[in-house]
Motif scaffolding. Structure first.
Motif, short mmCIF file in Angstrom:
data_model
loop_
_atom_site.label_atom_id
_atom_site.label_comp_id
_atom_site.label_asym_id
_atom_site.label_seq_id
_atom_site.Cartn_x
_atom_site.Cartn_y
_atom_site.Cartn_z
N ILE A 649 0.86 -1.18 0.00
CA ILE A 649 0.00 0.00 0.00
C ILE A 649 0.90 1.23 0.00
N ARG A 650 0.76 2.05 -1.03
CA ARG A 650 1.63 3.22 -1.13
C ARG A 650 1.13 4.38 -0.29
N HIS A 651 -0.19 4.49 -0.17
CA HIS A 651 -0.74 5.63 0.55
C HIS A 651 -1.89 5.16 1.44
N PHE A 652 -1.86 5.57 2.69
CA PHE A 652 -2.95 5.26 3.63
C PHE A 652 -3.89 6.46 3.69
N SER A 653 -5.13 6.23 3.29
CA SER A 653 -6.10 7.31 3.17
C SER A 653 -6.77 7.63 4.50
N HIS A 654 -7.46 8.77 4.50
CA HIS A 654 -8.27 9.14 5.67
C HIS A 654 -9.34 8.09 5.94
N ASP A 655 -10.00 7.60 4.88
CA ASP A 655 -11.07 6.62 5.07
C ASP A 655 -10.54 5.35 5.74
N MET A 656 -9.37 4.92 5.35
CA MET A 656 -8.79 3.72 5.94
C MET A 656 -8.43 3.96 7.40
N ALA A 657 -7.82 5.12 7.68
CA ALA A 657 -7.46 5.44 9.06
C ALA A 657 -8.70 5.62 9.92
N ALA A 658 -9.75 6.21 9.36
CA ALA A 658 -10.99 6.39 10.12
C ALA A 658 -11.60 5.05 10.47
N ARG A 659 -11.52 4.09 9.54
CA ARG A 659 -12.07 2.77 9.84
C ARG A 659 -11.31 2.10 10.97
N ILE A 660 -10.01 2.39 11.06
CA ILE A 660 -9.19 1.80 12.12
C ILE A 660 -9.47 2.46 13.46
N THR A 661 -9.65 3.77 13.48
CA THR A 661 -9.73 4.51 14.74
C THR A 661 -11.14 4.67 15.28
N GLN A 662 -12.14 4.66 14.40
CA GLN A 662 -13.51 4.89 14.84
C GLN A 662 -14.23 3.55 14.95
N VAL A 663 -14.10 2.96 16.11
CA VAL A 663 -14.61 1.60 16.32
C VAL A 663 -15.84 1.63 17.21
N ASP A 664 -16.61 0.59 17.08
CA ASP A 664 -17.74 0.35 17.98
C ASP A 664 -17.22 -0.52 19.11
#
Length: 781
Positions: A649-664
């Motif tokens: 993965i060359r670039h980690f996007s905001h959407d990917m980071a948000a999925r990691i950090t915003q958990v239920d």
């Protein structure tokens, strides 16, 4: 939350029916089952003698028409014979004894007062509905039999289909949250339409709704009980909950139907890029007026498209906000529409057509339906006498057709609003404000006061409590802005926060603890209808106050109510008057009933000393950790990325980071690790994500190369395994590249079994029953 055995309702291998039909609805149910299931795949039991016919019959679904057959002994026998779901068609409510009898077998019950389910792909119709839905890509979930029937009738009239539909009825067991989870995971469902009349488990509903809204659009219509003493109109607290979960609320049934048409027939509309086209200035005006009424600016063609349009349709005129095709003939109109649809600035076309002389509706309907760009056009056929057959022909051709321009624009607005709400779900909040309140001492104090009969705190006690959360003192003489904040218990969603700017005299805004700064700002904007007064510093101070009050609600279960006026000076000084009203109780309600949103699990935070006396801080992840997570991911080597993500993965996007950090936090465990002397940096992460059944949970571990070799990965995996055991998860597994020898060695040392992966020859699956895990490590986690 669990999906276990719900699939038996949609894909049963055998059906057994108990009792004679009682009324036309059950007779229709029987006819539908007989038409859906072969004669060898169902049995109908009406007498005790018929029970003998079940000896060699394997049924996965039972249908109870007569409640006298639905005894706890019958349910126990069904479960023991392998039955996995019961459709309770009888009107009598399901008793607690029956529910308890079903639990040992995970036997799921739908009903009572349910219209049943229809699954269109295989033609399984186990419903009381008289009409047969056509296949589609939208799931319909209702709690009401009458609205399920109305929705199906409307959909057939518009030639719109469903992937499946289900009516949960009285929800003794399976509820709308379970069905939302099922729809979210269904690959054949592109969008979800939901009708909500009552929410019995707010935490479960919000968790399922957020999970569904993250992956596909969810339209929701709320209905209220028709009682004389009930509240009037939609419940704004429900509306706030829907918005918090990322659902798009429809104002009425007509809006829900139009939204359904947009979901089924239109391509994804990511923005408001809709061009209005009409055959006359008046027709254009109807379209543009509707756009402006719904606060949508009509899209405009590119300069190249405008220049070319005069060649394609010489009679057409560019009005700036619309295209008037005027007296263009049929061929020129189609050429113009095709050209407009190819413009990169356009997502969809709103075509408003009047039956003027020489331009009847019928030929235009046929021509558009046969055009390759028809899926990008919303049609509005003006009039009634010839418009009705035009709408019917449009529906038959599966054109997105609407009765008025307002209906069409409203449907687009729902589609576009989903994109907006999804962005809100993944927005990155700033760090939470520091609150140094001694929570344990405050809880003890409130418990002592409530046990002594105190219901309302004195002025001194209230000031002390507010001061502990950074809100105290008399209102400053110079006030930039003041709001009234109330906290009270809502009948469905537990503790609710409301904010009102009384100087403006508009309705309050509602929210749910816990809050972050972004959510607090949105509440303040809603409370002032966007007319923010005062300085930016005052506004930000009030947002921080809401976050702190939300933390107070989470921290103190003894808090039963609150009513204060919070003021902020022009420089952001935050204060509240001494006469604040704070109600307490000696009998707090359970957390899952008190808090609609899962709170941050602060209990997971601990400090661990590893090899070489290296100390780390381990804690649950926060949404505001996104910058730290991105820094960690961007610092990984290509090989570290491949071992963790199975790809480069060359670039980690905001959407990917948000999925990691915003958990239920009810469904996931996600831990981050920081060096003790550098708490603003991350050394590693560990995640555990359970399926909705909580049968299996997948783990993943990431440790930066600078922190390997000290036992950090072992500690993280130990923490995750203990969390799985505490949550009752049956099996923990992970997919590991076969080349990742350190991870495989770690897994084996902790008792994992290594199995061949059925999906990827380059990886293996490691798994362990959580009950078999014995932690070799000391400390908490």
């Amino acid at each position: 939350m669990t999906l276990r055995n719900i699939d038996a309702l949609f894909h049963p291998r055998g059906v057994v029916i108990y009792g004679h039909p009682e009324g036309e609805a059950q007779s229709q149910l029987l006819r539908n089952i007989q038409a859906s299931v072969g004669a060898d795949d169902y049995r109908h039991v009406t007498t005790r003698a018929d029970l003998a016919r079940l000896d060699d019959f394997e049924a996965r679904l039972a249908v109870i028409m007569d409640a006298s057959w639905g005894t706890e002994s019958r349910i126990d026998a069904l479960g023991a014979r392998g039955c996995r779901a019961v459709l309770w068609a009888a009107n009598r409510r399901i008793s607690g004894k029956v529910l308890r009898a079903a639990q040992p077998y995970n036997l799921r019950l739908l009903g009572s007062r349910t219209a049943g389910i229809v699954q269109t792909r295989q033609g399984n119709n186990f419903s009381t509905l008289a009409l047969e839905p056509r296949p589609g890509k939208v799931a319909l979930i209702t709690q009401s039999q009458s609205l399920a029937a109305a929705s199906l009738d409307w959909a057939l009239g518009r030639n719109i289909g469903f992937s499946w539909l289900a009516c949960s009825g009285a929800e003794a067991d399976i509820d709308i949250a379970d069905l939302l989870d099922y729809a979210a995971l269904d690959p054949r469902t592109r969008a979800i339409v939901l009708q909500v009349g009552q929410i019995r488990s707010p935490r479960k509903f919000m968790s399922s709704a957020r999970a569904a809204a993250r992956v596909k659009p969810v339209l929701v219509l709320q209905t209220r009980r028709a009682v004389d003493d009930g509240p009037l109109g939609p419940d704004p607290v429900r509306s706030a909950a829907f918005a918090r979960a990322g659902l798009v609320e429809c104002e009425n049934l007509g809006g829900l139907f139009d939204g359904l048409a947009a979901m089924e027939l239109l391509p994804t509309v990511g923005s408001h890029r809709v061009v209005v086209v009409g055959n006359g200035a008046g027709a254009c005006a109807l379209g543009t007026d509707a756009m402006f009424r719904h606060a949508i600016e009509p899209a405009r063609l590119s300069s190249e498209s405008r220049d070319a349009l005069t060649t394609k349709a010489p009679q057409a005129a560019d009005l700036g906000v619309a295209i008037d095709i005027g007296r263009s003939d049929l061929d020129d109109t189609l050429s113009a529409l095709a050209h407009i649809c190819r413009d990169d600035n356009v997502d969809a076309v709103l075509f408003v057509h009047s039956p003027i002389a020489g331009q009847p509706h019928e030929p235009m309907v046929k021509a558009i339906a046969e055009a390759e760009f028809s899926h990008r056009i919303m049609t509005v056929w003006l009039g009634l006498h010839t418009a009705l057959p035009a709408r019917a022909a449009s529906a038959q051709a599966r054109l997105a057709t609407f009765a008025s321009a307002d209906d069409a624009v409203r449907a687009v607005r729902y589609r576009a609003r989903y994109q907006f709400t999804r962005e809100l779900l993944t927005a990155t909040p700033p760090p939470d404000p520091t609150v140094t309140a001694d929570v344990d001492s405050l809880r003890e104090r409130l418990t002592m006061l409530a046990s002594g009969g105190v219901e309302w705190l004195s002025s001194d006690e209230a000031s002390h409590l507010l001061s502990a959360y950074g809100i105290a003192g008399e209102t400053p003489a110079e006030t930039a802005v003041r709001v009234r904040v109330r906290v009270y218990r809502h009948a469905e969603f537990g503790m609710v926060m409301s904010v009102r700017d009384e100087a403006l005299g508009i309705d309050p805004a509602y929210g749910f603890a816990p809050l972050d700064a972004l959510l607090a700002r949105r509440m303040l904007e809603g409370a002032s209808a966007g007319r923010l007064r005062g300085t930016r510093a005052a506004f930000e101070a009030l947002a921080q106050a809401l976050v702190r009050l939300g933390k107070m609600v989470v921290d103190l279960p003894q808090l039963a109510g609150l009513d204060i006026r919070v003021a902020a000076g022009p420089r952001g000084r935050l204060q509240a008057p001494a006469d604040s009203l704070i109600e307490i109780t000696a009998k707090p309600i359970a957390e899952r009933d008190r808090l609609a949103m899962s709170p941050y699990p602060a209990r997971m935070r601990h400090i661990v000393s590893l090899r070489g006396d290296t100390r780390y801080i381990v804690r649950a992840i926060r949404p505001s950790d996104e910058p730290l997570v991105l820094d960690l991911l961007e610092s990984l080597s290509p090989e570290e990325i491949r071992l963790r993500f199975f790809n480069f993965i060359r670039h980690f996007s905001h959407d990917m980071a948000a999925r990691i950090t915003q958990v239920d936090y009810d469904r996931e465990v996600s831990l981050v690790v920081s060096p003790y002397d550098r708490p603003d940096a991350l050394a590693g992460m560990g995640t555990l994500i359970a399926d909705p059944d909580n049968v299996e949970a997948e783990f993943a571990i990431l440790v930066h190369r600078d922190h390997t070799g000290v036992g950090l990965g072992r500690h993280l995996l130990d923490c995750l395994l203990r969390q799985a055991s505490a949550r009752g998860t049956e099996v923990v597994y992970g997919d590991v590249l076969a080349q990742n020898r350190p991870m495989l060695q770690l897994a084996r040392s902790l008792g994992f079994k290594v199995k061949r992966s059925l999906d990827d020859a380059s990886s293996v699956r490691v798994e362990i029953p959580s009950r078999d895990y014995k932690s070799p490590l000391k400390g908490t986690g």
